[in-house]
Design a protein around this motif. Structure first.
Motif, short mmCIF file in Angstrom:
data_model
loop_
_atom_site.label_atom_id
_atom_site.label_comp_id
_atom_site.label_asym_id
_atom_site.label_seq_id
_atom_site.Cartn_x
_atom_site.Cartn_y
_atom_site.Cartn_z
N ALA A 100 0.84 -1.19 0.00
CA ALA A 100 0.00 0.00 0.00
C ALA A 100 0.88 1.25 0.00
CB ALA A 100 -0.90 0.00 1.23
N HIS A 101 0.25 2.41 -0.21
CA HIS A 101 1.02 3.64 -0.16
C HIS A 101 1.51 3.88 1.27
CE1 HIS A 101 -3.33 4.60 -0.10
NE2 HIS A 101 -3.02 5.47 0.83
N GLU A 117 9.15 11.35 2.61
CA GLU A 117 8.88 10.99 1.21
C GLU A 117 7.59 10.17 1.18
OE1 GLU A 117 10.00 11.28 -2.71
OE2 GLU A 117 11.31 11.93 -1.09
N TYR A 118 6.67 10.57 0.30
CA TYR A 118 5.46 9.80 0.11
C TYR A 118 5.74 8.72 -0.92
CZ TYR A 118 0.83 8.59 -1.63
OH TYR A 118 -0.29 7.89 -2.02
N LEU A 119 5.30 7.51 -0.64
CA LEU A 119 5.47 6.39 -1.55
C LEU A 119 4.09 5.93 -2.00
CD1 LEU A 119 7.52 4.31 -2.77
CD2 LEU A 119 6.93 2.85 -0.83
N LYS A 121 1.28 3.67 -3.95
CA LYS A 121 1.12 2.24 -4.18
C LYS A 121 1.72 1.87 -5.54
CE LYS A 121 -2.26 -1.44 -4.12
NZ LYS A 121 -3.59 -1.84 -3.74
N GLY A 122 2.56 0.86 -5.56
CA GLY A 122 3.18 0.40 -6.79
C GLY A 122 4.53 1.04 -7.09
N GLU A 123 4.88 2.13 -6.39
CA GLU A 123 6.18 2.76 -6.61
C GLU A 123 7.28 1.89 -5.99
OE1 GLU A 123 7.08 7.09 -6.34
OE2 GLU A 123 5.06 7.14 -5.51
N ASP A 124 8.48 2.00 -6.55
CA ASP A 124 9.63 1.26 -6.06
C ASP A 124 10.14 1.90 -4.77
OD1 ASP A 124 11.99 -0.08 -5.56
OD2 ASP A 124 12.85 0.28 -7.54
N PRO A 125 10.01 1.23 -3.62
CA PRO A 125 10.47 1.82 -2.36
C PRO A 125 11.98 2.05 -2.31
CG PRO A 125 9.87 -0.47 -2.03
CD PRO A 125 9.47 -0.12 -3.42
N HIS A 142 11.61 5.89 9.29
CA HIS A 142 10.44 5.15 9.76
C HIS A 142 9.42 5.13 8.65
CE1 HIS A 142 11.29 5.83 14.32
NE2 HIS A 142 12.13 5.01 13.73
N VAL A 143 8.94 3.94 8.33
CA VAL A 143 7.92 3.75 7.31
C VAL A 143 6.58 3.66 8.04
CG1 VAL A 143 7.09 2.26 5.45
CG2 VAL A 143 9.56 2.60 5.79
#
Length: 159
Positions: A100-101, A117-119, A121-125, A142-143
């Motif tokens: 998930a995002h 940083e906003y990640l 959904k589907g982006e490469d972490p 921290h994620v």
């Protein structure tokens, strides 16, 4: 640069199952449907599995380990772990259960926020993490879940 994803260590989980970081006993329940996000092993609970809901202070724990004061950034929030201690995470890298995002919050070695940083959904972490850690002042990331702000796991440079 090699990075290490870190679930909550099994020794810490054992202490939290006695008394959490808010000074309370955890709430143990059966997750009838499954899906509770477990911070001890970075998986999701299976249907019928016993889980514990408890309070956790991720920056406080990191600061105690590294000898810094988390100051005003010290916060306590809810997490789920297995009700009985487990072996921890079995996979390296970004956990498969975390698609998930997410919001990534970076902290300096002094325990202050260095950015985020906003990640989506589907982006490469890995790309977002490498961008955060390009700043030599970033010590830990921290994620967190976007919806509730809950702590998911931390990422550090591998030693």
């Amino acid at each position: 640069m090699e990075l290490k994803v870190r679930a909550i260590h099994p020794d810490v989980v054992r202490t939290l199952l006695e008394t959490d970081d808010a000074g309370r006993r955890p709430v143990v329940k059966v997750d009838e449907e499954g899906g509770s996000p477990l911070r001890c092993c970075l998986t999701k609970a299976r249907p019928g599995e016993r889980v514990a809901l408890l309070s956790y202070a991720p920056l406080r724990r990191w600061a105690a380990e590294t000898g810094v004061d988390p100051g005003a950034y010290d916060e306590v929030g809810p997490i789920f772990v297995h009700a009985e201690p487990c072996e921890g995470t079995r996979e390296a890298g970004w956990p498969a259960a975390h698609t998930a995002h997410r919001m990534m919050r970076a902290y300096t070695a002094q325990g202050t926020i260095a950015g985020g940083e906003y990640l989506a959904k589907g982006e490469d972490p890995e790309v977002a993490l490498k961008e955060l850690f390009e700043d030599p002042g970033v010590a830990v990331v921290h994620v967190r879940a976007v919806e509730f702000g809950c702590f998911q796991f931390e990422v550090r440079r591998a030693n």
